[in-house]
Design a protein around this motif. Structure first.
Motif, PDB file in Angstrom:
ATOM      1  N   LYS A   1    -117.821  29.160  76.490  1.00 26.46           N
ATOM      2  CA  LYS A   1    -116.831  28.673  75.998  1.00 26.46           C
ATOM      3  C   LYS A   1    -116.910  28.243  74.450  1.00 26.46           C
ATOM      4  O   LYS A   1    -115.941  28.432  73.636  1.00 26.46           O
TER       5      LYS A   1
ATOM      6  N   HIS B   1    -121.858  28.331  80.922  1.00 24.86           N
ATOM      7  CA  HIS B   1    -120.409  27.942  80.849  1.00 24.86           C
ATOM      8  C   HIS B   1    -120.241  27.660  79.432  1.00 24.86           C
ATOM      9  O   HIS B   1    -119.221  27.790  78.892  1.00 24.86           O
TER      10      HIS B   1
ATOM     11  N   GLN C   1    -108.451  31.780  76.135  1.00 24.18           N
ATOM     12  CA  GLN C   1    -109.277  32.225  77.543  1.00 24.18           C
ATOM     13  C   GLN C   1    -108.258  33.693  77.692  1.00 24.18           C
ATOM     14  O   GLN C   1    -108.854  34.511  78.344  1.00 24.18           O
TER      15      GLN C   1
ATOM     16  N   GLU D   1    -116.074  29.192  82.606  1.00 26.69           N
ATOM     17  CA  GLU D   1    -116.178  27.951  81.618  1.00 26.69           C
ATOM     18  C   GLU D   1    -116.523  26.570  82.131  1.00 26.69           C
ATOM     19  O   GLU D   1    -116.639  25.807  81.692  1.00 26.69           O
TER      20      GLU D   1
ATOM     21  N   SER E   1    -111.541  30.520  83.011  1.00 23.69           N
ATOM     22  CA  SER E   1    -111.366  29.066  83.209  1.00 23.69           C
ATOM     23  C   SER E   1    -112.648  28.768  84.192  1.00 23.69           C
ATOM     24  O   SER E   1    -113.243  27.809  83.981  1.00 23.69           O
TER      25      SER E   1
END
Length: 100
Positions: free
Chosen positions: A20, A16, A30, A48, A45
């Motif tokens: 990101k 993650h 995002q 991540e 989200s």
């Protein structure tokens, strides 16, 4: 490039962070990435933050859009692949239960 780590939880954290950081370096929000992958920004989200993992198809798309190799995303560790297999089997089970 990356250390090989055997803990499933640790691999998820690295995964993650990798997506990101790459998304941010490319100045994508995002929502931008979500639109490219045809998922919600909440899904991005969750990926991540390590709450969930994308399925195999989305990992391939992430690799393409973020210009990351699949080796980098999987880190060459079998536990990541196993976790994805488990997630796929759970989804198939829920589809069968829902259809029934």
């Amino acid at each position: 490039m990356f250390n090989v780590i055997t803990s499933t939880r640790r691999i998820t954290v690295i995964f993650h962070n990798l997506i990101k950081e790459k998304r941010q370096k490319m100045s994508l929000t995002q929502m931008d990435l979500a639109n490219k992958l045809l998922v919600s920004n909440k899904t991005i989200s969750n990926w991540e933050t390590g709450k969930t993992l994308p399925d195999i198809e989305n990992i391939i798309l992430i690799s393409k859009y973020l210009n990351l190799s699949l080796d980098d995303l999987f880190l060459g560790d079998e536990t990541m692949v196993e976790k994805l297999r488990e997630n796929q089997q759970e989804r198939k089970f829920y589809r069968v239960v829902t259809i029934s």
